[in-house]
Scaffold this motif. Structure first.
Motif, PDB file in Angstrom:
ATOM      1  N   GLU A  73     -18.145 -33.903 -24.858  1.00  0.00           N
ATOM      2  CA  GLU A  73     -17.064 -34.556 -24.120  1.00  0.00           C
ATOM      3  C   GLU A  73     -17.335 -34.514 -22.616  1.00  0.00           C
ATOM      4  O   GLU A  73     -17.079 -35.483 -21.906  1.00  0.00           O
ATOM      5  N   ASN A  77     -17.694 -37.637 -20.125  1.00  0.00           N
ATOM      6  CA  ASN A  77     -16.882 -37.736 -18.913  1.00  0.00           C
ATOM      7  C   ASN A  77     -17.751 -37.951 -17.676  1.00  0.00           C
ATOM      8  O   ASN A  77     -17.368 -38.668 -16.746  1.00  0.00           O
ATOM      9  N   SER A 112     -13.588 -39.598 -31.565  1.00  0.00           N
ATOM     10  CA  SER A 112     -12.675 -38.783 -30.756  1.00  0.00           C
ATOM     11  C   SER A 112     -13.085 -38.792 -29.288  1.00  0.00           C
ATOM     12  O   SER A 112     -12.238 -38.895 -28.392  1.00  0.00           O
ATOM     13  N   ILE A 113     -14.389 -38.707 -29.025  1.00  0.00           N
ATOM     14  CA  ILE A 113     -14.878 -38.711 -27.640  1.00  0.00           C
ATOM     15  C   ILE A 113     -14.712 -40.099 -27.038  1.00  0.00           C
ATOM     16  O   ILE A 113     -14.390 -40.245 -25.852  1.00  0.00           O
ATOM     17  N   GLN A 114     -14.911 -41.128 -27.851  1.00  0.00           N
ATOM     18  CA  GLN A 114     -14.752 -42.496 -27.382  1.00  0.00           C
ATOM     19  C   GLN A 114     -13.326 -42.736 -26.888  1.00  0.00           C
ATOM     20  O   GLN A 114     -13.106 -43.310 -25.820  1.00  0.00           O
ATOM     21  N   LYS A 115     -12.343 -42.252 -27.660  1.00  0.00           N
ATOM     22  CA  LYS A 115     -10.939 -42.430 -27.265  1.00  0.00           C
ATOM     23  C   LYS A 115     -10.635 -41.665 -25.981  1.00  0.00           C
ATOM     24  O   LYS A 115      -9.940 -42.166 -25.103  1.00  0.00           O
ATOM     25  N   LYS A 116     -11.164 -40.454 -25.871  1.00  0.00           N
ATOM     26  CA  LYS A 116     -10.915 -39.656 -24.667  1.00  0.00           C
ATOM     27  C   LYS A 116     -11.609 -40.258 -23.447  1.00  0.00           C
ATOM     28  O   LYS A 116     -11.068 -40.208 -22.341  1.00  0.00           O
ATOM     29  N   SER A 117     -12.799 -40.840 -23.656  1.00  0.00           N
ATOM     30  CA  SER A 117     -13.498 -41.454 -22.525  1.00  0.00           C
ATOM     31  C   SER A 117     -12.739 -42.678 -22.026  1.00  0.00           C
ATOM     32  O   SER A 117     -12.679 -42.936 -20.827  1.00  0.00           O
ATOM     33  N   GLU A 118     -12.125 -43.432 -22.947  1.00  0.00           N
ATOM     34  CA  GLU A 118     -11.310 -44.576 -22.554  1.00  0.00           C
ATOM     35  C   GLU A 118     -10.072 -44.114 -21.790  1.00  0.00           C
ATOM     36  O   GLU A 118      -9.638 -44.763 -20.833  1.00  0.00           O
ATOM     37  N   LEU A 119      -9.494 -42.984 -22.207  1.00  0.00           N
ATOM     38  CA  LEU A 119      -8.341 -42.430 -21.507  1.00  0.00           C
ATOM     39  C   LEU A 119      -8.731 -42.016 -20.093  1.00  0.00           C
ATOM     40  O   LEU A 119      -8.037 -42.320 -19.117  1.00  0.00           O
ATOM     41  N   LEU A 120      -9.869 -41.312 -19.975  1.00  0.00           N
ATOM     42  CA  LEU A 120     -10.321 -40.872 -18.656  1.00  0.00           C
ATOM     43  C   LEU A 120     -10.633 -42.067 -17.760  1.00  0.00           C
ATOM     44  O   LEU A 120     -10.369 -42.023 -16.551  1.00  0.00           O
ATOM     45  N   LYS A 123      -7.813 -43.057 -15.759  1.00  0.00           N
ATOM     46  CA  LYS A 123      -7.213 -42.014 -14.935  1.00  0.00           C
ATOM     47  C   LYS A 123      -8.093 -41.597 -13.754  1.00  0.00           C
ATOM     48  O   LYS A 123      -7.886 -40.549 -13.160  1.00  0.00           O
TER      49      LYS A 123
END
Length: 232
Positions: A73, A77, A112-120, A123
């Motif tokens: 992750e 990031n 899971s990492i793909q979704k978090k990278s899109e969130l970041l 932001k």
């Protein structure tokens, strides 16, 4: 959803061996069919072998796979953050090449990492109120000229000047300062090394002609610049 996350999502769906129509994709991502056509073309331009089956939809070419590289992750990031920094360079060619590479890289992210990278992605914002809004479109080509020892012809305009000068140069190295890319090259007009802001190059041509390596050393160049400044 912005274009890049959508492209990655489309590629992920295609990797699952599914046959997808433009209508299905348009409905899923709540965009027009014309937008999906542009997305598919963008994937093709990035080197992804998308096959169009007339009347049935899109699929990936048989046997195509992405190297099984696993990213943590934090590594994901770092790539997202790098994308924001690279967008500050204002060089169209470099931004496009990086984003196309990132499409391929992000296609191997775990879901899971793909979704978090899109969130970041949503932001992070970089403020630079003193940024000079001058764009360029030469960085990617200049990088190739550096590594392949090709001469470059440029029309160059210095800061706060209106005169444009023609130069034939040997590109050796580059560095970034205050979000601007600086090219260090041997200038045949001045018969010495000169620094050129890439966003001040108004026209350029990469020549097939090769130059002999002068064994330029970037660290020695910086030391020389510091020494000359200390003498003044």
């Amino acid at each position: 959803m912005s274009q890049l996350p959508r492209l990655i999502a489309i590629l992920t769906l295609l990797k699952s061996k599914r046959l997808l129509t433009a209508s299905e994709l348009a409905k899923k991502f709540e965009v027009s069919i014309r937008t999906i056509y542009r997305d598919i073309r963008k994937l093709e331009e990035a080197g992804v072998p998308v096959t169009t089956i007339e009347g049935r939809g899109y699929s990936l070419m048989e046997g195509y796979s992405v190297a099984p590289v696993q990213f943590t992750e934090k590594q994901a990031n770092a790539l997202i953050t790098a994308q924001h920094l690279i967008n500050q360079t204002k060089d169209t060619s470099f931004i496009e090449d990086f984003n196309e590479a990132l499409i391929k890289i992000k296609s191997v992210f775990r879901t899971s990492i793909q979704k978090k990278s899109e969130l970041l992605q949503s932001k992070i914002h970089i403020f630079n109120p003193t940024y000079e809004n001058i764009s360029s479109n030469a960085l990617s080509e200049v990088q190739l000229a550096i590594t392949n020892f090709n001469f470059i012809e440029i029309n160059y305009c210095k800061v706060n000047e209106t005169n444009v000068s023609f130069r034939k140069i040997e590109p050796y190295a580059m560095y970034s300062s205050q979000h601007k890319w600086i090219l260090i090259a041997w200038c045949h007009l001045r018969q010495d090394y000169r620094a050129f802001r890439i966003d001040r190059i108004q026209h350029f041509k990469i020549l097939q002609e090769k130059f002999e390596d002068r064994k330029f050393n970037l660290q020695a160049y910086f030391q020389s610049c510091s020494y000359n400044k200390s003498k003044t």
